[in-house]
Structure formats: structure tokens, C-alpha cells
Design a protein around this motif. Sequence first.
Motif, PDB file in Angstrom:
ATOM      1  N   ILE A   1       0.867  -1.178   0.000  1.00  0.00           N
ATOM      2  CA  ILE A   1       0.000   0.000   0.000  1.00  0.00           C
ATOM      3  C   ILE A   1       0.903   1.226   0.000  1.00  0.00           C
ATOM      4  O   ILE A   1       1.806   1.354   0.818  1.00  0.00           O
ATOM      5  CB  ILE A   1      -0.945  -0.001   1.211  1.00  0.00           C
ATOM      6  N   HIS A   2       0.671   2.114  -0.960  1.00  0.00           N
ATOM      7  CA  HIS A   2       1.456   3.336  -1.114  1.00  0.00           C
ATOM      8  C   HIS A   2       0.612   4.545  -0.718  1.00  0.00           C
ATOM      9  O   HIS A   2      -0.613   4.510  -0.828  1.00  0.00           O
ATOM     10  CB  HIS A   2       1.906   3.492  -2.569  1.00  0.00           C
ATOM     11  N   ARG A   3       1.292   5.597  -0.278  1.00  0.00           N
ATOM     12  CA  ARG A   3       0.614   6.865   0.012  1.00  0.00           C
ATOM     13  C   ARG A   3       0.902   7.834  -1.116  1.00  0.00           C
ATOM     14  O   ARG A   3       1.971   7.787  -1.731  1.00  0.00           O
ATOM     15  CB  ARG A   3       1.132   7.470   1.329  1.00  0.00           C
TER      16      ARG A   3
ATOM     17  N   GLU B   1      -4.408   6.447  -0.440  1.00  0.00           N
ATOM     18  CA  GLU B   1      -3.604   5.236  -0.384  1.00  0.00           C
ATOM     19  C   GLU B   1      -4.010   4.365  -1.568  1.00  0.00           C
ATOM     20  O   GLU B   1      -5.169   4.410  -1.998  1.00  0.00           O
ATOM     21  CB  GLU B   1      -3.831   4.491   0.932  1.00  0.00           C
TER      22      GLU B   1
ATOM     23  N   PRO C   1      -6.785   8.001   3.450  1.00  0.00           N
ATOM     24  CA  PRO C   1      -5.804   7.546   4.435  1.00  0.00           C
ATOM     25  C   PRO C   1      -6.376   6.468   5.356  1.00  0.00           C
ATOM     26  O   PRO C   1      -7.562   6.495   5.696  1.00  0.00           O
ATOM     27  CB  PRO C   1      -5.467   8.821   5.214  1.00  0.00           C
TER      28      PRO C   1
END
Length: 120
Positions: A9-11, A76, A95
Motif C-alpha cells: 500500500i502506497h501513500r 492510499e 488515508p
Amino acid sequence: TPAGSDTDIHRGKVRWFNALKGYGFIDPVDENDKPILPKGVTPTDKSDGGIFVHQSEIQTDDPALFRRLYNREFVEFRIVLDEKGRQKAVHVTGPDGNFVKCILKQKSEAAAGSESSKQE
């Protein structure tokens, strides 16, 4: 895991999103919300270094809700590669896995509308 997919999972922060066309670009950010961009790329460049996002990847539990992202909204997502090898954001949430602002706003308005109709 299918080829070209990423389970991490990337922000990111939405660079821009065209609600009429249903797509835009996300800039990945680090744990301090600072942009992670390729050398020589600025956040104002239209797509260089950004990750493509389509409205169909915005997560909701109600398919009738309009899906969009707001510019500079934090999100995300997971990353997959499209057929041409370009990065694409999938499973896009707000988020901590919450709904994005647009979905939360519509749910809040719907709840307020159902409360006022109960009182009538």
C-alpha cells in the motif's frame, strides 16, 4: 500475485483529477508526506512521474455514488503496470483505508437527508 501487480500500500497526494473525464495523476509521498518524484520532475508537470488513476479504482461500498478525487487530497493505493508497462493506481482509498473525501461527503449528505425526512 499476477505479473505487474504490487501488494504494497502506497501513500500519495492527488496532483490533479479531471472529474468529467474520470482520471488524473497521483504523486507518491513518503512517510512525512513529501513528494517522491523522479529527478527533474516537478509536481506541476502534467503526468511525468505521476501515477495514473481512473475513477473506477476509487473504493466505495455504494456503486451509485459519484467517484472523484480532489486536487491535493491524500490517498492510499496499490500499483499495477498497464499493458504498456506504465504505473497505474488501483484500490484507491483515503488515508488508513477510509473512503476518499468525495465518498465521505456524499454519505454524510445522504445521512443528513434521511434524518430530515424522518423528522417530517
